[in-house]
Design an enzyme around this catalytic site. Structure first.
Site, PDB file in Angstrom:
ATOM      1  N   GLN A  88       2.210  -5.760  -3.132  1.00 48.85           N
ATOM      2  CA  GLN A  88       2.467  -5.842  -1.721  1.00 48.85           C
ATOM      3  C   GLN A  88       3.991  -5.229  -1.527  1.00 48.85           C
ATOM      4  O   GLN A  88       4.310  -4.295  -2.309  1.00 48.85           O
ATOM      5  CB  GLN A  88       2.536  -7.033  -1.119  1.00 48.85           C
ATOM      6  CG  GLN A  88       0.845  -7.702  -1.101  1.00 48.85           C
ATOM      7  CD  GLN A  88       0.406  -8.857  -2.264  1.00 48.85           C
ATOM      8  OE1 GLN A  88       1.431  -9.311  -2.861  1.00 48.85           O
ATOM      9  NE2 GLN A  88      -0.644  -8.753  -2.481  1.00 48.85           N
ATOM     10  N   ASP A  91       0.791  -1.365   0.000  1.00 50.84           N
ATOM     11  CA  ASP A  91       0.080  -0.068  -0.059  1.00 50.84           C
ATOM     12  C   ASP A  91       0.949   1.182   0.159  1.00 50.84           C
ATOM     13  O   ASP A  91       0.428   2.295   0.533  1.00 50.84           O
ATOM     14  CB  ASP A  91      -0.979   0.019   1.106  1.00 50.84           C
ATOM     15  CG  ASP A  91      -1.752  -1.330   1.442  1.00 50.84           C
ATOM     16  OD1 ASP A  91      -2.341  -1.784   0.384  1.00 50.84           O
ATOM     17  OD2 ASP A  91      -1.902  -1.730   2.592  1.00 50.84           O
ATOM     18  N   LYS A 107       2.439   2.192  -4.905  1.00 49.18           N
ATOM     19  CA  LYS A 107       3.173   1.818  -6.062  1.00 49.18           C
ATOM     20  C   LYS A 107       2.166   2.116  -7.433  1.00 49.18           C
ATOM     21  O   LYS A 107       2.809   2.343  -8.319  1.00 49.18           O
ATOM     22  CB  LYS A 107       3.335   0.289  -6.050  1.00 49.18           C
ATOM     23  CG  LYS A 107       4.302  -0.041  -5.074  1.00 49.18           C
ATOM     24  CD  LYS A 107       4.154  -1.634  -5.073  1.00 49.18           C
ATOM     25  CE  LYS A 107       3.056  -2.280  -4.390  1.00 49.18           C
ATOM     26  NZ  LYS A 107       2.557  -1.895  -3.170  1.00 49.18           N
ATOM     27  N   GLY A 110      -4.424  -4.112  -4.396  1.00 49.76           N
ATOM     28  CA  GLY A 110      -5.284  -3.036  -5.121  1.00 49.76           C
ATOM     29  C   GLY A 110      -4.746  -1.763  -5.285  1.00 49.76           C
ATOM     30  O   GLY A 110      -4.331  -0.995  -4.137  1.00 49.76           O
ATOM     31  N   HIS A 111      -4.297  -1.586  -6.516  1.00 51.91           N
ATOM     32  CA  HIS A 111      -3.717  -0.211  -6.780  1.00 51.91           C
ATOM     33  C   HIS A 111      -4.695   0.841  -6.962  1.00 51.91           C
ATOM     34  O   HIS A 111      -5.779   0.489  -7.670  1.00 51.91           O
ATOM     35  CB  HIS A 111      -2.907  -0.355  -7.945  1.00 51.91           C
ATOM     36  CG  HIS A 111      -1.587  -1.156  -7.826  1.00 51.91           C
ATOM     37  ND1 HIS A 111      -0.899  -1.199  -6.776  1.00 51.91           N
ATOM     38  CD2 HIS A 111      -1.010  -2.027  -8.701  1.00 51.91           C
ATOM     39  CE1 HIS A 111       0.141  -1.973  -7.036  1.00 51.91           C
ATOM     40  NE2 HIS A 111      -0.019  -2.459  -8.224  1.00 51.91           N
TER      41      HIS A 111
HETATM   42  P1  GDP Z   1      -0.458   0.507  -3.807  1.00 49.13           P
HETATM   43  O1  GDP Z   1      -1.156  -0.933  -3.811  1.00 49.13           O
HETATM   44  O2  GDP Z   1       0.975   0.356  -3.362  1.00 49.13           O
HETATM   45  O3  GDP Z   1      -0.727   0.883  -5.367  1.00 49.13           O
HETATM   46  O4  GDP Z   1      -0.877   1.520  -2.765  1.00 49.13           O
HETATM   47  P2  GDP Z   1      -2.623   1.703  -2.476  1.00 49.13           P
HETATM   48  O5  GDP Z   1      -3.271   2.100  -4.026  1.00 49.13           O
HETATM   49  O6  GDP Z   1      -3.362   0.682  -1.943  1.00 49.13           O
HETATM   50  O7  GDP Z   1      -2.697   2.998  -1.744  1.00 49.13           O
HETATM   51  C1  GDP Z   1      -2.118   4.010  -2.204  1.00 49.13           C
HETATM   52  C2  GDP Z   1      -3.328   5.264  -1.806  1.00 49.13           C
HETATM   53  O8  GDP Z   1      -2.609   6.482  -1.680  1.00 49.13           O
HETATM   54  C3  GDP Z   1      -4.097   5.307  -2.890  1.00 49.13           C
HETATM   55  O9  GDP Z   1      -5.478   5.812  -2.611  1.00 49.13           O
HETATM   56  C4  GDP Z   1      -3.558   6.765  -3.782  1.00 49.13           C
HETATM   57  O10 GDP Z   1      -4.559   7.620  -4.711  1.00 49.13           O
HETATM   58  C5  GDP Z   1      -3.052   7.447  -2.704  1.00 49.13           C
HETATM   59  N1  GDP Z   1      -1.863   8.114  -2.862  1.00 49.13           N
HETATM   60  C6  GDP Z   1      -0.891   7.903  -3.633  1.00 49.13           C
HETATM   61  N2  GDP Z   1       0.261   8.677  -3.545  1.00 49.13           N
HETATM   62  C7  GDP Z   1      -0.340   9.709  -2.687  1.00 49.13           C
HETATM   63  C8  GDP Z   1       0.348  10.739  -2.172  1.00 49.13           C
HETATM   64  O11 GDP Z   1       1.503  11.427  -2.702  1.00 49.13           O
HETATM   65  N3  GDP Z   1      -0.542  11.407  -1.289  1.00 49.13           N
HETATM   66  C9  GDP Z   1      -1.573  11.129  -1.065  1.00 49.13           C
HETATM   67  N4  GDP Z   1      -2.424  11.980  -0.362  1.00 49.13           N
HETATM   68  N5  GDP Z   1      -2.381  10.181  -1.337  1.00 49.13           N
HETATM   69  C10 GDP Z   1      -1.444   9.418  -2.220  1.00 49.13           C
END
Ligand code: GDP
Length: 425
Positions: A224, A18, A21, A45-46
């Protein structure tokens, strides 16, 4: 050497997943031709924000949101066919052109409905609960390692697939002992959907090798994070695949020499979902506060994530295990209002010593006390920053310290959910 721009670049999470990525892949995908996912399943879930539209992608690489990019699902992924086509059709319904753009490794294993039932049943019965998402990932990888799995390539032979599935379902029912009819019906639906999969089947390793040979650029996307890696994470509170960069070559079918850059992604703080220790976890009040600031709820399950300070012990370990050539720091904006910000630089152990190396003994992480360094906050809005110079001095000092402690050069800082909210360094 700082490099996020290899010809073949891996993007790997460096905490407990999370990390954002999806957003970093989305930004880097603009400049590549092929994006391939190398492990995991529909548990990840991205979330990617494109203008006013939010897309949650579970299995299809987030490169799909850039027109014309080829998106591959590697052999290292366990593919939930029903969920895959749900996602595929939902993207199509939202106007994303998919024709000829998605390929699935013929060597990828299928995640079938009985894997999900097994996942839930074994978690229910376990005394040591892992906190899985219940999506069947662990059991699907168990069958793969047990040489009992069903691969995409098997779908071309109905008899072979029927036999494997009958045996798999039989074994599952010995453990679950109920719901056989429902499972049988769902398995049938999966296999019907599987027929739709065959035209998408490909050899991801051959495609990527060919792309690289003709000068194209490739991004290998992990799911992950390092602390959830089957070998290098906080075992047994881990996922069932290699999330680290080493898993990328195996997970798509190219050798390690094909990869020339590895971008690690970390949040500017730490979060963890599921069970298992979180050494830098906040007290309940601060936990709630940062969870709300960062909207830390799982994209797949909606589960609240536990939050804590940036853990440089883990990040330094991740930099080493992944061989990072660059670091991307996300969600810096979430810390904008905090008066002080701490970084864990080492752990004090209960035997009176200290360690700056991430310990192999997961249980010892329950008892270590992180030693913190406290830095002043910047108490101003970073969400509009476009260049490093736009960031407040204290924010830059914080990033410098992360860079120093992890030994990985920061090349990207994300300051919001949108594509353009990123500082490239
Ligand atoms: P992933 O699985 O690593 O892609 O992560 P997730 O998608 O689960 O979580 C990332 C969350 O953080 C998503 O809702 C993104 O829109 C949000 N996000 C990503 N980068 C940023 C950021 O720089 N600032 C903020 N406030 N939210 C972000």
């Amino acid at each position: 050497m700082a490099s996020e721009n290899g010809q073949c670049t891996v993007v790997a999470g460096c905490q407990w997943g999370d990390e954002g990525k999806g957003k970093i892949v989305d930004v880097l995908a603009q400049d590549v031709d092929v994006v391939a996912r190398y492990q995991g399943g529909a548990n990840a879930g991205h979330t990617v924000q494109v203008g006013e539209r939010a897309f949650i992608l579970h299995q299809i690489p987030s490169g799909i949101l850039h027109p014309g990019k080829r998106c591959l699902i590697g052999n290292g992924v366990v593919l939930d066919v029903l969920q895959f086509f749900e996602e595929y059709d939902a993207l199509a319904a939202r106007g994303i052109e998919l024709d000829g753009r998605v390929g699935v490794s013929a060597r990828a294993h299928l995640l079938l409905p009985y894997h999900k039932a097994l996942d839930r049943a074994s978690e229910d019965r376990a005394t040591q609960k892992i906190g899985t998402t219940g999506r069947g990932i662990g059991p699907a990888y168990e069958e793969k390692a047990g040489r009992r799995g069903v691969r995409v390539a098997d779908l071309c032979c109905r008899e072979r697939v029927e036999e494997r599935v009958r045996e798999g379902l039989g074994r599952a029912l010995e453990f679950i002992a109920a719901g056989g009819d429902d499972l049988q019906r769902d398995v049938r639906r999966s296999l019907e959907a599987g027929e739709r999969l065959l035209p998408l089947a490909t050899d991801t390793g051959a495609e990527i090798t060919e792309a690289l040979a003709t000068g194209k650029r490739v991004l290998l996307e992990g799911a992950q994070g390092t602390a959830l890696d089957l070998d290098h994470g906080t075992y047994p509170f881990v996922t069932s695949s290699n999330t680290t960069a080493g898993g990328a070559g195996t997970g798509v079918g190219v050798g390690p020499t094909a990869i020339d850059a590895v971008v690690g992604v970390v949040k500017a703080y730490t979060t963890r979902v599921g069970n298992g220790p979180l050494p830098t976890g906040f007290d309940p009040e601060m936990d709630r506060h940062v969870r709300d600031l960062g909207d830390e709820y799982g994209a797949t399950t909606g589960r609240p994530r536990r939050c804590g300070w940036f853990d440089a012990v883990l990040a330094r370990y991740s930099a080493r295990v992944n061989g990072l050539t660059a670091l991307a720091v996300t969600k810096l904006d979430v810390l904008d209002t905090l008066p002080e910000i701490a970084i864990a630089t080492e752990y004090s152990t209960d035997r009176g010593g200290s360690t700056s190396n991430f310990p192999a003994d997961t249980w010892s992480l329950e008892t270590v006390s992180p030693r913190y360094e406290t830095l002043p906050g910047w108490r101003s809005d970073t969400s509009g920053a476009k260049r490093l110079a736009d960031l407040p001095r204290n924010a830059r000092a914080y990033l410098d310290r992360i860079e120093e402690l992890t030994g990985a050069p920061i090349t990207m800082v994300s300051v919001g959910t949108r594509r353009n909210q990123v500082v490239r360094i």
